[in-house]
Design an enzyme around this catalytic site. Structure first.
Site, short mmCIF file in Angstrom:
data_model
loop_
_atom_site.label_atom_id
_atom_site.label_comp_id
_atom_site.label_asym_id
_atom_site.label_seq_id
_atom_site.Cartn_x
_atom_site.Cartn_y
_atom_site.Cartn_z
N LYS A 109 0.85 -1.19 0.00
CA LYS A 109 0.00 0.00 0.00
C LYS A 109 0.88 1.23 0.00
O LYS A 109 2.05 1.21 0.41
CB LYS A 109 -0.94 0.02 1.20
CG LYS A 109 -0.28 -0.01 2.58
CD LYS A 109 0.20 1.33 3.12
CE LYS A 109 0.79 1.20 4.52
NZ LYS A 109 1.55 2.40 4.95
N ASP A 158 -3.07 -1.04 10.49
CA ASP A 158 -3.18 -1.07 9.03
C ASP A 158 -3.84 -2.34 8.51
O ASP A 158 -4.18 -2.41 7.32
CB ASP A 158 -1.78 -0.97 8.40
CG ASP A 158 -1.23 0.44 8.40
OD1 ASP A 158 -1.97 1.37 8.77
OD2 ASP A 158 -0.05 0.62 8.05
#
Length: 285
Positions: free
Chosen positions: A17, A142
């Site tokens: 990401k 996350d």
């Protein structure tokens, strides 16, 4: 003697990401920082192999040599799902690492999310994405965005997610081959912790930053050199060492990659609003 393994291994991606920006807007009473960020996925990933064990054991014969098996988030994710669902099955986990540790690309969190989603299917747990994301949050802030698998505007500690659709671009990602400590950054004296909350219009107008960038530049000279080499358009992702530059086409990104100094590593990838993990899972019966 009964065969320990059940079926063929399931091979799944654990995508990287990018934090396209990262602000801190305050702190909770428990000390956790309140964030605003925009998560976007890349089509560049670790690879996770999951093979069901009939003996209930959870093993990781292949993974990062820098992380002990019991400390690995993939093992913790499997044990957590097993404990929550009461599954009698186990798994052998092999992690083929491509994403650098401490790079800000979410490798460990992504690996954990891939294990949760993969085992939810293999063990027939039938938990919803929301339930899996709640488990993931216990492993790391996350993890939920990787479980949900969609580009998202994030707030809270990173778990309050609003899916977004933004243009998919090409990126060159540079890793200066240093490891940045996230706890060290969050405890830094000079960290900006009072950003005013914004809406996505401010991001689109390029009125955002990464609050960790000046601290990383100051504390890690090799990262500062990489910023100078990449130029003004370079940005830091997350609280790691990796920098990225956005391009409209692959060719432009590849030109930068070919000229990369030998002391650093890097890759070219395209962004994805839907993660490659979810794309792969959707193809499975």
């Amino acid at each position: 003697m009964e065969n320990t393994f059940l079926g063929a291994p399931l091979i799944l991606p654990a995508p990287a990401k990018l934090n396209l920006f990262l602000h801190i807007t305050g702190r909770r009473a428990d000390g956790y920082h309140l964030l605003q960020t925009l998560f976007q996925f890349l089509d560049y990933s670790d690879e996770i192999s999951l093979q069901v064990r009939t003996d209930g054991r959870i093993t990781r014969p292949l993974g990062s040599p820098l992380v002990l098996e019991n400390d690995d988030l993939v093992v913790k994710a499997a044990r957590l799902l097993q404990a929550e669902t009461g599954s009698k099955l186990g798994v052998e986990i092999k992690v083929h690492k491509k994403l650098p540790m401490g790079g800000g690309l979410g490798g460990g969190s992504s690996d954990a999310a891939t294990v949760l989603l993969g085992l939810n299917k293999l063990w027939n747990c039938k938990l919803s994405l929301s339930s899996l994301a709640a488990l993931g949050l216990r492993l790391g802030a996350d993890v939920p965005v990787f479980v949900h698998g969609h580009a998202a505007w994030a707030e809270g500690v990173g778990e309050q997610l609003e899916p977004v659709v933004i243009p998919e671009k090409w990126y060159f990602v540079l890793h200066p081959n240093v490891h940045v400590s996230t706890p060290e950054l969050f405890s830094s004296q000079g960290l900006t912790r009072d950003c005013k909350p914004i809406r996505i219009a401010a991001f689109l107008a390029e009125q955002t930053t990464n609050v960790f960038e000046p601290i990383v530049r100051r504390n890690y000279p090799e990262v500062a050199k990489a910023f100078e080499w990449l130029g003004i358009k370079a940005k830091l992702t997350g609280s790691g060492a990796c920098l990225f530059v956005e391009f409209d086409d692959e060719k432009s990104a590849q030109i930068i990659a070919k000229n990369l100094p030998k002391q650093w590593s890097g890759f070219v990838a395209k962004s994805r609003c839907k993660s490659t993990l979810h794309e792969k899972l959707n193809t499975l019966s």
